[in-house]
Design an enzyme around this catalytic site. Structure first.
Site, PDB file in Angstrom:
ATOM      1  NE  ARG A  52      74.495  35.399  61.805  1.00 44.58           N
ATOM      2  CZ  ARG A  52      73.750  36.027  60.908  1.00 44.58           C
ATOM      3  NH1 ARG A  52      72.513  35.643  60.719  1.00 44.58           N
ATOM      4  NH2 ARG A  52      74.229  37.025  60.203  1.00 44.58           N
ATOM      5  CG  HIS A 112      78.411  39.154  56.085  1.00 46.04           C
ATOM      6  ND1 HIS A 112      78.922  37.889  56.193  1.00 46.04           N
ATOM      7  CD2 HIS A 112      78.044  39.516  57.338  1.00 46.04           C
ATOM      8  CE1 HIS A 112      78.876  37.502  57.461  1.00 46.04           C
ATOM      9  NE2 HIS A 112      78.341  38.473  58.168  1.00 46.04           N
ATOM     10  CE1 TYR A 147      79.919  31.192  60.567  1.00 41.12           C
ATOM     11  CE2 TYR A 147      80.388  32.017  58.369  1.00 41.12           C
ATOM     12  CZ  TYR A 147      80.584  31.086  59.371  1.00 41.12           C
ATOM     13  OH  TYR A 147      81.445  30.051  59.160  1.00 41.12           O
ATOM     14  CE  LYS A 152      77.598  44.650  66.063  1.00 46.32           C
ATOM     15  NZ  LYS A 152      78.537  43.513  66.011  1.00 46.32           N
ATOM     16  NE  ARG A 162      73.828  39.207  64.313  1.00 49.96           N
ATOM     17  CZ  ARG A 162      73.046  40.166  63.877  1.00 49.96           C
ATOM     18  NH1 ARG A 162      71.779  40.156  63.952  1.00 49.96           N
ATOM     19  NH2 ARG A 162      73.565  41.169  63.344  1.00 49.96           N
TER      20      ARG A 162
END
Length: 402
Positions: free
Chosen positions: A336, A359, A369, A248, A211
């Site tokens: 991405r 995921h 994604y 994240k 990312r």
């Protein structure tokens, strides 16, 4: 003020009286006394005694359930309270986005409504109007803001029921669809402006699936271009530009194998960067950023997006057959998206792609994604080696004169 009482109320009883100045009946519930010894009463009003008695009964039920609604407390106050107290620990960018959505779509339309009078039909009508201009994703966000704001008020005894939980989300408008590069476009992009930092940035995003928020925080000590014990070069995705440098979620930390082309590009790019530092009399460090900004700090998302669009425009001029339409409309996230699309087109199972992008389910991969996996995952690198093998062979043939 002139009052006509229904009769003397007993200590702690409800009372109803006529307020001549307001031309309305007033009902009052005794809540005991304040710490200062002053009598504390909650009041309601209505045009008839019947209306006031109904409000008093509702008020009494709320008090029994620990809810202390205010007749003057509005939706705007509830949303404002949530924005100031319910977003602690959130990223500044997230708070800014929520505040903008709240002001423009929730407060602007529902702000003046009394929270205890707000009904599910009011929320339904509000969403139907917003659905004429907002995408379903934007509608989901503004409804989430309203639900969280009312829930925040509930926990503080401001209202008894969260009516926003009883409505369904309308379809809304079609949002801007994500784009993805075709194989021809990807090949054209990878052959443009080789040796530049943006070329290396695109190679890592497009061939490994990292990312942009992770690339901008990437340091050289997390890039392993030499083949390790597992037989693959790889990159450790352990940091991002988020608050405190964390990814994240904790599970977003992962190590991903790099295709041979990506490892070679990064190795060459590092050598050039070291030479540039030396020429400038600056100290180069393995702890330094792979893609530093003009001032040496983390590169901004705006800067990356601007350079990507410039690269796309140049690739379109150099390779008109690739047909890069409206390069100014592309975003870094779509590198991405292209990573996932290219793997899928090559026949890589969706289960493998989900693992590569982190995921937990394939449904999430198809929709968004994203992230995860700590062990070095090789399937994506192997597929990308196969996809771009002909380009590498052509380059080797050119260098040997064959």
């Amino acid at each position: 003020m002139t009052e006509e009482k229904r009769g003397r109320a007993g200590n702690g009883d409800d009372s109803i009286y006529w307020d001549k100045s307001k031309n309305r009946y007033i009902g009052a519930i005794s809540l005991g006394y304040t710490p200062a010894g002053k009598r504390n009463r909650s009041k309601v009003s209505g045009k008839t005694k019947t209306e006031v008695r109904a409000k008093l009964r509702e008020k009494r039920r709320e008090l029994e359930n620990g809810v202390k609604t205010s007749a003057a407390y509005t939706v705007e106050q509830a949303v404002t309270d949530w924005l100031s107290r319910g977003l602690k620990g959130r990223e500044a960018s997230s708070v800014k986005a929520y505040t903008s959505l709240a002001k423009n779509h929730v407060i602007a339309a529902l702000g003046k409504a009394k929270l205890h009078e707000l009904e599910a039909d009011d929320v339904d009508d509000w969403l139907d109007v917003r659905a004429e201009t907002l995408s379903r994703e934007s509608l989901r966000r503004v409804l989430w803001i309203l639900r969280r704001s009312i829930a925040h008020a509930q926990r503080r005894g401001r209202v008894g029921v969260n009516v926003a939980e009883f409505v369904d989300l309308p379809d809304g408008q079609d949002g801007r669809p994500s784009k993805s590069l075709s194989l021809l476009q990807a090949q054209a992009l990878l052959s443009t402006r080789q040796g530049s930092w943006i070329h290396a940035y695109v190679v890592l995003a497009l061939l490994v699936g990292i990312r942009t928020e992770e690339e901008r925080a990437l340091a050289w000590n997390h890039v392993h271009t030499k083949v390790g014990e597992d037989g693959r070069s790889h990159v450790d995705v352990w940091r991002s530009v988020r608050r405190d440098g964390e990814t994240k979620t904790r599970l977003s930390r992962r190590s991903l194998a790099m295709p041979l082309q990506a490892a070679k590009v990064l190795e060459d790019y590092r050598a050039r960067q070291q030479a540039e530092f030396q020429e400038a009399g600056a100290e180069w460090s393995m702890q330094g950023l792979v893609f530093p900004g003009p001032g040496g700090g983390q590169r901004s998302s705006t800067n990356v997006r601007k350079n990507l669009r410039s690269l796309l425009k140049e690739a379109g001029l150099k390779h008109p057959e690739a047909e890069f339409h409206e390069p100014q409309e592309w975003t870094t996230r779509e590198l991405r998206t292209s990573f996932v699309s290219l793997l899928s087109d090559t026949g890589v199972p969706i289960e493998v792609i989900a693992k590569l992008v982190g995921h937990s389910t394939t449904a999430t991969t198809e929709r968004f994604y994203r992230k995860q996996l700590r062990p070095v995952i090789a399937e994506g690198a192997e597929a990308m080696d196969a996809v771009f093998e002909s380009d590498r062979n052509d380059d080797q043939g050119a260098s040997t004169g064959t």
